[in-house]
Structure formats: structure tokens, C-alpha cells
Design a protein around this motif. Structure first.
Motif, PDB file in Angstrom:
ATOM      1  N   VAL A 124      40.197  40.469  37.573  1.00 17.25           N
ATOM      2  CA  VAL A 124      39.041  41.177  38.118  1.00 17.25           C
ATOM      3  C   VAL A 124      37.748  40.427  37.774  1.00 17.25           C
ATOM      4  O   VAL A 124      36.837  40.302  38.596  1.00 17.25           O
ATOM      5  N   LYS A 125      37.695  39.883  36.557  1.00 22.37           N
ATOM      6  CA  LYS A 125      36.492  39.125  36.164  1.00 22.37           C
ATOM      7  C   LYS A 125      36.305  37.906  37.046  1.00 22.37           C
ATOM      8  O   LYS A 125      35.179  37.495  37.347  1.00 22.37           O
ATOM      9  N   LYS A 126      37.434  37.305  37.466  1.00 27.37           N
ATOM     10  CA  LYS A 126      37.334  36.136  38.356  1.00 27.37           C
ATOM     11  C   LYS A 126      36.707  36.501  39.700  1.00 27.37           C
ATOM     12  O   LYS A 126      36.043  35.684  40.332  1.00 27.37           O
ATOM     13  N   VAL A 127      36.943  37.743  40.147  1.00 30.49           N
ATOM     14  CA  VAL A 127      36.350  38.194  41.408  1.00 30.49           C
ATOM     15  C   VAL A 127      34.817  38.185  41.305  1.00 30.49           C
ATOM     16  O   VAL A 127      34.116  37.695  42.190  1.00 30.49           O
ATOM     17  N   PHE A 128      34.317  38.732  40.190  1.00 26.97           N
ATOM     18  CA  PHE A 128      32.863  38.756  39.995  1.00 26.97           C
ATOM     19  C   PHE A 128      32.306  37.335  39.944  1.00 26.97           C
ATOM     20  O   PHE A 128      31.257  37.041  40.515  1.00 26.97           O
TER      21      PHE A 128
END
Ligand code: AMP
Ligand code: MG
Length: 341
Positions: free
Chosen positions: A52-56
Motif C-alpha cells: 500500500v505504501k508503494k501505491v502512495f
């Protein structure tokens, strides 16, 4: 990250081996952009905080702007939602799969990164065979914010996704242009009466037909409950100025003024009167029926931006039905752009 893999799938029968490849990437914590009926989404395992952090990071999205989790089947709600009030269940039964996002209480499994630290999570079931096949094969919820760089217009084709995210994500599933072109309606059903946090593909009246009165969030409520909706958004690089429907006098005057200042100006109009003001490649006449207008709006923003314009004059639309969502996006696109001229 290596080059982004770009694959094309048919809507009728999405190739199962490509879907399996994409699901394997998600399982390994990677990022896959996928088509939905609203706009293209950027998928990652909703229960994997690192993913999910990679999405941001890929989108350059502010951390406090929460993500919508996409499901393919009601049974997937168990891991995500702690409680779905009766009205939420009714809306889900009526509009899923479809362009409606429900904000509900989250379970402890949903990482804070998904919800911007809030105790609620936004969930929807997209109405698109490729999206549904991907989520089913992955066998769990996937986050799916619009697959654009933060602040830019949402992508309505897979090529828009490549323009923004090539080299930043693992894979793009292409299945042609989307149907609706405007994001989902976001409704918070944890409060009574339920509150519309973002207008979208499903209109207020249609919601009220099913569950009675709903209210539209005030600015203050948005700030508290849906921080992401307040950012400048959906915007071309050019300064956007809205012109009231049919106001040919103002349109001509603004065109003249900006050109005199040496600016390159483009227009997006839909009414017959406005279409007569000028013609040419920087003068886009979109179809007047609002569902067609919505489908082409973000794409037209991107096309005009590529021509390097300074100013974009946009004719407003009537604020009813899908027009409410369109005007919401037009206002956001026109906010805080003064420094761009
Ligand atoms: P996007 O993913 O770009 O379509 O934007 C998602 C929208 O859903 C943003 O406007 C968010 O503010 C809103 N949203 C997502 N999760 C929540 C939540 N838990 N509570 C309120 N709004 C949310
Ligand atoms: Mg977005």
C-alpha cells in the motif's frame, strides 16, 4: 523498477494466464493498474502495508488521502468491514457491482496506511469484467486509487496510465477506454443520515430512492472525514477557468483578453451557442448528453495539456444527475490555479 509490463485483455474473455500473472504480482506486493467502469485504478494488496505504501509513492499521493478497497464478492467484506449498517447493505445490494463506494468501520486487519489513519475504510465492487477477474483470482481486497500521478486528471485509458506511471509500477492491464469516465460516488454510511463525501457515478436521487434522505458533506465535514477530497485534483497543467453555460459574451471576452496577453488558450464547450463561437483544434466541443460529456472530460484535459496550452476555458454543465459530479471535478480542476498563468 524495470519497465512496466503492458498487456491487453478482451472484455468478453480476459485471458486467464494474464490475470494469473497480474494476481501473482499483487501477491508478491507489487502494483498492477487495472480498468474499472469509472476510471483506471492502481491495484495493490489492501492488507499488505508495504504494498500500500508503494501505491502512495508511485502516485506521489499525500499520506492522509485514504484509498478505496475493491472487492469482487461480498464474502471478501469479512476481512475488511467490522460492521455494515442496514442502509449500507441495502445500497450494496442495489448498486454493487457499480460506481458506489461505501465508507464503513474497518477491521483491525486493514492497515492504517489504507485509511489515512482513520477507523473507517472505503469499499466498492467495480462493474468491470477485468477488474472482477483480477480481484477474484487474487482472492482478496485490492486498493485501487485512480492510476494517475496525484493531482492529475484520472486516467480513462491505459495509455494515460503509461503516460503517468510507466517505470513506477509493475504492470498495466489494458482493455480500452472506460465507460463512465468519472470516479465513484463515496457515501459514509457510519452516520445517520448517510453523507455523500464525493459525488460520482451514482446520483443522490438514486441513493435516496433506496434508503431515504442522504446529505451532501459540507466543507468542514470533508476536512474531518475525507481529507483527500479537498486537494486540488483532476487538474490539467493549464489554468482552468469556468464559464457559465451558454455565456458566449464572457467566453469571447476571455479568449480575446488572454490572447492579447500572448497566452495560448483552449476551450471545452458543449452547448450549441458556445460551439459557434469558434472552431479549430484548441476548441473542443464535447457531446452534450452528460454521460458522454463525463466519459470524454478527463481525456480532453490530457489531450489539450499535451499541446502546451496556458489557459483552458471550460463551459459549465447543468448541476443535476451526473452533472453534479462533473461540476465537482470542474471546480476542483479550477481551484488554486492562478499561479499557472
Ligand atoms: P481516489 O482513490 O483518488 O478515487 O480517491 C478516493 C476517495 O475516497 C478520496 O476522495 C478519499 O477522501 C475517499 N475515501 C477513501 N477512504 C475513505 C474513508 N475511510 N473515509 C472517507 N473518505 C474516504
Ligand atoms: Mg484520484
Amino acid at each position: 523498477m524495470p519497465d512496466t509490463k503492458f498487456v491487453t485483455l478482451s472484455l468478453e474473455r480476459p485471458d486467464p494466464s494474464l490475470i494469473a500473472d497480474a494476481a501473482a504480482i499483487l501477491r508478491a506486493g507489487g502494483l498492477v493498474a487495472f480498468p474499472t467502469e469509472t476510471v483506471y485504478g492502481l491495484g495493490a494488496d489492501a492488507l499488505n502495508e508495504e504494498a500500500v505504501k508503494k501505491v502512495f509513492a508511485a502516485k506521489g499521493r499525500p499520506q492522509e488521502n485514504p484509498l478505496i478497497v475493491h472487492i469482487a464478492d461480498r464474502s471478501q467484506l469479512i476481512d475488511l468491514a467490522d460492521d455494515i449498517p442496514e442502509k449500507g447493505q441495502k445500497l450494496g445490494r442495489e448498486f454493487w457491482p457499480g460506481p458506489l463506494t461505501l465508507v464503513v468501520k474497518k477491521t483491525f486487519l486493514v492497515p492504517a496506511a489504507v485509511t489515512g489513519g482513520m477507523e473507517t475504510v472505503a469499499i466498492r465492487m467495480p462493474d468491470h469484467p477485468v477488474a472482477l477477474a483480477l480481484i477474484e483470482e487474487f482472492n482478496g481486497g485490492i486498493v485501487g486509487p485512480s492510476a494517475n500521478l496525484s493531482g492529475k486528471p484520472s486516467p480513462t485509458t491505459a495509455l494515460h496510465v503509461m503516460d503517468d506511471l510507466n517505470g513506477r509500477i509493475d504492470m498495466v492491464l489494458n482493455s480500452g477506454p472506460v465507460e463512465i469516465g468519472i470516479e465513484s460516488t463515496v457515501v459514509d454510511v457510519t452516520v445517520e443520515p448517510p453523507v455523500i463525501l464525493r459525488p460520482g457515478g451514482i446520483h443522490k436521487e438514486s441513493l435516496e430512492d433506496i434508503i431515504g434522505p442522504v446529505v451532501i458533506a459540507s466543507q468542514g465535514e470533508l476536512l474531518r472525514r475525507s481529507p483527500g477530497t479537498l486537494h486540488r485534483h483532476y487538474a490539467p497543467r493549464a489554468k482552468v477557468i469556468l464559464v457559465p453555460e451558454g455565456d458566449t459574451g464572457l467566453l469571447s471576452r476571455l479568449l480575446g483578453e488572454y490572447r492579447q496577453q500572448g497566452k495560448s488558450v483552449a476551450c471545452i464547450v458543449h452547448s450549441r451557442e458556445m460551439a459557434r463561437v469558434e472552431s479549430g483544434s484548441s476548441f473542443k466541443v464535447l457531446p452534450a448528453p452528460i454521460d458522454f460529456y463525463a466519459r470524454y472530460l478527463f481525456r480532453t484535459f490530457r489531450e489539450l495539456d499535451q499541446t502546451g496550452i496556458d489557459v483552458l476555458l471550460v463551459e459549465e454543465v447543468e448541476e443535476s444527475g451526473l452533472g453534479v459530479a462533473v461540476m465537482d471535478r470542474l471546480r476542483k480542476a479550477s481551484e488554486g490555479t492562478n499561479e499557472k498563468t
